[in-house]
Design an enzyme around this catalytic site. Structure first.
Site, PDB file in Angstrom:
ATOM      1  N   GLU A  14       0.856  -1.178   0.000  1.00 56.43           N
ATOM      2  CA  GLU A  14       0.000   0.000   0.000  1.00 56.43           C
ATOM      3  C   GLU A  14       0.904   1.244   0.000  1.00 56.43           C
ATOM      4  O   GLU A  14       1.888   1.289   0.735  1.00 56.43           O
ATOM      5  CB  GLU A  14      -0.890  -0.050   1.259  1.00 56.43           C
ATOM      6  CG  GLU A  14      -1.606   1.220   1.608  1.00 56.43           C
ATOM      7  CD  GLU A  14      -2.617   1.656   0.568  1.00 56.43           C
ATOM      8  OE1 GLU A  14      -3.411   0.814   0.116  1.00 56.43           O
ATOM      9  OE2 GLU A  14      -2.602   2.845   0.210  1.00 56.43           O
ATOM     10  N   CYS A  61      -5.446   4.710   6.111  1.00 52.43           N
ATOM     11  CA  CYS A  61      -5.226   3.462   5.379  1.00 52.43           C
ATOM     12  C   CYS A  61      -6.505   2.644   5.311  1.00 52.43           C
ATOM     13  O   CYS A  61      -7.251   2.579   6.280  1.00 52.43           O
ATOM     14  CB  CYS A  61      -4.141   2.668   6.103  1.00 52.43           C
ATOM     15  SG  CYS A  61      -3.771   1.106   5.323  1.00 52.43           S
ATOM     16  N   CYS A  64      -4.997  -1.550   6.894  1.00 51.71           N
ATOM     17  CA  CYS A  64      -5.074  -1.785   8.343  1.00 51.71           C
ATOM     18  C   CYS A  64      -6.171  -0.883   8.911  1.00 51.71           C
ATOM     19  O   CYS A  64      -5.999  -0.251   9.938  1.00 51.71           O
ATOM     20  CB  CYS A  64      -3.751  -1.542   9.031  1.00 51.71           C
ATOM     21  SG  CYS A  64      -3.260   0.176   9.079  1.00 51.71           S
ATOM     22  N   HIS A  68      -5.900   2.352  13.345  1.00 46.08           N
ATOM     23  CA  HIS A  68      -5.611   3.736  13.742  1.00 46.08           C
ATOM     24  C   HIS A  68      -6.740   4.272  14.614  1.00 46.08           C
ATOM     25  O   HIS A  68      -6.503   5.029  15.560  1.00 46.08           O
ATOM     26  CB  HIS A  68      -5.418   4.630  12.517  1.00 46.08           C
ATOM     27  CG  HIS A  68      -4.111   4.390  11.832  1.00 46.08           C
ATOM     28  ND1 HIS A  68      -2.905   4.688  12.418  1.00 46.08           N
ATOM     29  CD2 HIS A  68      -3.821   3.855  10.627  1.00 46.08           C
ATOM     30  CE1 HIS A  68      -1.932   4.350  11.589  1.00 46.08           C
ATOM     31  NE2 HIS A  68      -2.461   3.835  10.496  1.00 46.08           N
ATOM     32  N   ARG A 472       1.067  -4.727  11.144  1.00 50.41           N
ATOM     33  CA  ARG A 472       2.447  -4.479  10.723  1.00 50.41           C
ATOM     34  C   ARG A 472       3.375  -4.095  11.868  1.00 50.41           C
ATOM     35  O   ARG A 472       4.558  -3.865  11.638  1.00 50.41           O
ATOM     36  CB  ARG A 472       2.467  -3.435   9.616  1.00 50.41           C
ATOM     37  CG  ARG A 472       2.018  -4.027   8.305  1.00 50.41           C
ATOM     38  CD  ARG A 472       1.516  -3.014   7.315  1.00 50.41           C
ATOM     39  NE  ARG A 472       0.771  -3.706   6.273  1.00 50.41           N
ATOM     40  CZ  ARG A 472      -0.448  -4.209   6.449  1.00 50.41           C
ATOM     41  NH1 ARG A 472      -1.080  -4.048   7.588  1.00 50.41           N
ATOM     42  NH2 ARG A 472      -1.043  -4.881   5.490  1.00 50.41           N
ATOM     43  N   SER A 495       5.007   0.963   9.829  1.00 45.60           N
ATOM     44  CA  SER A 495       5.821   1.063   8.604  1.00 45.60           C
ATOM     45  C   SER A 495       6.784   2.236   8.656  1.00 45.60           C
ATOM     46  O   SER A 495       7.761   2.266   7.901  1.00 45.60           O
ATOM     47  CB  SER A 495       4.931   1.135   7.359  1.00 45.60           C
ATOM     48  OG  SER A 495       4.253  -0.088   7.204  1.00 45.60           O
ATOM     49  N   CYS A 539       3.453  -0.492   4.391  1.00 46.56           N
ATOM     50  CA  CYS A 539       2.302   0.343   4.057  1.00 46.56           C
ATOM     51  C   CYS A 539       2.756   1.799   4.168  1.00 46.56           C
ATOM     52  O   CYS A 539       2.893   2.333   5.266  1.00 46.56           O
ATOM     53  CB  CYS A 539       1.124   0.098   4.972  1.00 46.56           C
ATOM     54  SG  CYS A 539      -0.187   1.284   4.595  1.00 46.56           S
ATOM     55  N   CYS A 542       0.181   4.505   5.553  1.00 46.54           N
ATOM     56  CA  CYS A 542       0.243   4.619   7.018  1.00 46.54           C
ATOM     57  C   CYS A 542       1.518   5.326   7.448  1.00 46.54           C
ATOM     58  O   CYS A 542       1.507   6.179   8.322  1.00 46.54           O
ATOM     59  CB  CYS A 542       0.289   3.229   7.649  1.00 46.54           C
ATOM     60  SG  CYS A 542      -1.315   2.516   7.918  1.00 46.54           S
TER      61      CYS A 542
HETATM   62 NI1  NFC Z   1      -1.645   0.846   6.276  1.00 47.27          NI
HETATM   63 FE1  NFC Z   1      -0.866   0.225   9.072  1.00 47.27          FE
HETATM   64  C1  NFC Z   1      -0.898   1.018  10.735  1.00 47.27           C
HETATM   65  C2  NFC Z   1       0.952   0.285   8.942  1.00 47.27           C
HETATM   66  O1  NFC Z   1      -0.610   1.306  11.788  1.00 47.27           O
HETATM   67  N1  NFC Z   1       2.064   0.312   8.850  1.00 47.27           N
HETATM   68  O2  NFC Z   1      -0.711  -2.455  10.170  1.00 47.27           O
HETATM   69  C3  NFC Z   1      -0.834  -1.404   9.903  1.00 47.27           C
HETATM   70  O3  NFC Z   1      -1.156  -0.420   7.345  1.00 47.27           O
HETATM   71  O4  NFC Z   1      -1.223  -1.472   6.851  1.00 47.27           O
END
Ligand code: NFC
Length: 545
Positions: A14, A61, A64, A68, A472, A495, A539, A542
């Site tokens: 992403e 995002c 995920c 958030h 993540r 990320s 990602c 994010c």
């Molecule tokens: Ni977009 Fe995320 C948020 C990230 O915190 N990095 O897993 C989470 O995304 O995929």
């Protein structure tokens, strides 16, 4: 100087990520990871009602989604001082568990598998042999020679038409692919099955969250799904959970072991040094004691020496990021001041230069988070290592079992292969735990406890943070409230930890570190670079936020 390779954009992630490596003697000697897009959500939040924050940040995002909002709602709850009811905690955990299941299945099959699985090689497979292999290793609800012949025919139709669709533009036939044709055919079949399965799994979010992506049921003080606390809805959730967990146990984990057994050399490639977890999935009120995924930090791979992790020790550095000159800052003091002019390159301008050769040394929209000045890998591998290092029985059992099935040492965990295996193992563990939470919810409702929300009053001033561990990795949101409005809001994202650039001290970010030493057989087709980058499941939407 070695040969420079640029992969831009990296696909099957992403957001917009550019990876640049310098290769010498067939191995990566230096690496730069760069987020290529600015977002600015932290700036948009200033001056708004704190209750709006979860809704805004969740839009960082769609992958995920929810996480958030969860971290944000926890930050606001800490700032206003409210304790949520048990049912709200359980439903939040169930939504979070469903997120892990969905996210990790999609990552393994649709975002990462094709780094290891050669789709075109599957055309050479004997479907009868594939059926036998499949019977031996998995309990998949489908199979047999006719089934695999049919899948092979579907791939052939794609290939013969010259339009590979989703399988286009890959490095098919590259010598780094090691699976025999029969195993490739099985993996491609499961890739297609996983597409169907994930569409069902995502409905768990719709049950207690109203929709997916961007769930609507989180509120500061609890959860709004009070009308869903009825047997019908709970058992609908249970039904989908069961099917998803069966897929994880009977297909995902056996596929993971099968693929890993052909790539054991990747148990010594792509490792990093430090591992950070905030932990998550609270089983009670006490944090961090009640977290099912424990909080902790491992430095220099000392797995037997897990220390408690403290949010006070985090700072974001911007020496190599496209932000106005500043010192490293803790998120409560954090600033987001983009340097617009420096990155508006003219054709033939600075962007044509390789990173590391630019005048400013700045090369990414990601900041560089550091814990006590050190880069840390976050995510499934960090969680599994911290839980294992702390002696968690469930994690210890699955890790030991996997290492012995693959006949590799514990050190193999510090690698690209270890990262990918850890993701599968934690999916299994978290998914198994979900059944207990569903039953806890049923029990509460049966005993007449249907409370999902606690009321509270907005203070004039307040500060709070919410620490999560999401698909993540470690995710934190920090808020400062003044005059009942958001004065400052910062988040430090998995990320950003993993894909961030060099810091003030010039230390490489985790992905940059992991890439060093990676073999590259053919600089025109750097599939090996993709393997390590994808193993972090980046990602960038994010990461920059
Ligand atoms: Ni977009 Fe995320 C948020 C990230 O915190 N990095 O897993 C989470 O995304 O995929």
């Amino acid at each position: 100087m070695g040969k420079r390779i640029i992969v831009d954009p990296i696909t099957r992630i992403e957001g917009h990520l550019r990876i640049e490596v310098e290769v010498e003697g067939g191995k990566v000697k230096n690496a730069w990871s760069s987020g290529q897009m600015f977002r600015g959500i932290e700036m948009i939040l200033k001056g708004r009602d704190p209750r709006d924050a979860p809704h805004f940040v969740q839009r960082s995002c769609g992958v995920c989604t929810y996480t958030h909002a969860l971290s944000s709602v926890r930050a606001v709850e800490a700032a206003v001082g409210v304790r949520i009811p048990d049912n709200a905690r359980i439903i939040r955990n169930l939504l979070h568990g469903a997120q892990f299941q969905h996210d990790h299945i999609v990552h393994f099959y649709h975002l990462h598998a094709l780094d290891w699985v050669d789709v075109i090689s599957a055309l050479k497979a004997d479907p009868a042999k594939t059926a036998k292999i499949s019977e031996n290793i998995s309990n998949a609800p489908w199979g047999g020679t006719a089934y695999y012949r049919d899948v092979q025919q579907r791939i052939r139709t794609f290939a013969d038409s010259g339009q590979l669709g989703p399988f286009n533009n890959a490095y098919w036939g590259h010598p780094a692919y090691k699976l025999p044709p029969e195993e490739n055919l099985m993996a491609v079949a499961h890739y297609l099955e996983a597409l169907r399965l994930q569409a069902k799994a995502v409905k768990m979010h719709a049950i207690f969250g109203g929709k997916n992506p961007h769930l609507q049921s989180l509120a500061v003080g609890g959860i709004t799904s009070v009308r869903d606390l009825v047997p019908d809805r709970i058992f609908q959730f249970l039904h989908i959970w069961k099917e998803t967990q069966k897929f994880i146990r009977d297909v995902y984990i056996p596929d993971l072991l099968m693929v890993a057994s052909f790539y054991k050399d990747w148990g010594a490639i792509g490792g990093t040094s430090n591992f950070l977890c905030w932990g998550d999935l609270p089983t009670g009120d006490k944090e961090p004691e009640s977290l099912m995924l424990p909080r902790g930090i491992i430095k220099n791979r000392k797995i037997g020496d897990v220390k408690m992790a403290y949010q006070e020790k985090v700072a974001e550095h911007i020496r190599h990021a496209w932000y106005k000159k500043d010192e490293p800052r803790h998120p409560f003091e954090g600033k987001t001041e983009p340097l617009e002019e420096e990155v508006r390159y003219e054709p033939g301008g600075e962007r044509k230069l390789f990173f590391g050769q630019t005048k400013t040394g700045k090369y990414s929209w990601l900041k560089a988070p550091r814990y006590e000045g050190e880069p840390c890998e976050v995510g499934p591998l960090a969680r599994v290592l911290v839980a294992y290092g702390k002696g968690d029985k469930t994690f210890k059992a699955v890790v030991t079992d996997t290492l012995s099935k693959l006949n590799v040492p514990v050190d193999a965990l510090f690698s690209t292969l270890g990262r990918t295996a850890a993701r599968g193992l934690e999916t299994l563990v978290i998914g198994n735990a979900m059944e207990g939470w569903i039953m806890e919810l049923v029990e509460n409702v049966r005993n007449g406890d249907t409370k999902t929300y606690e009321s509270w009053k907005m203070p004039d001033k307040g500060m709070g943070y919410g620490l999560n561990d999401v698909a993540r990795g470690a995710l934190g949101h920090w808020i400062e409230i003044e005059d009942k409005k958001i004065k400052n809001y910062q988040y430090v994202v998995p990320s950003t930890w993993n894909l961030g650039p060099r810091c003030e001290a010039g230390k490489l970010g985790p992905v940059e570190q992991a890439l060093i030493g990676t073999p590259v057989a053919d600089p025109e087709k750097p599939v090996e670079v993709l393997r390590t980058v994808h193993s972090f499941d980046p990602c960038i939407a994010c990461a920059v936020h």
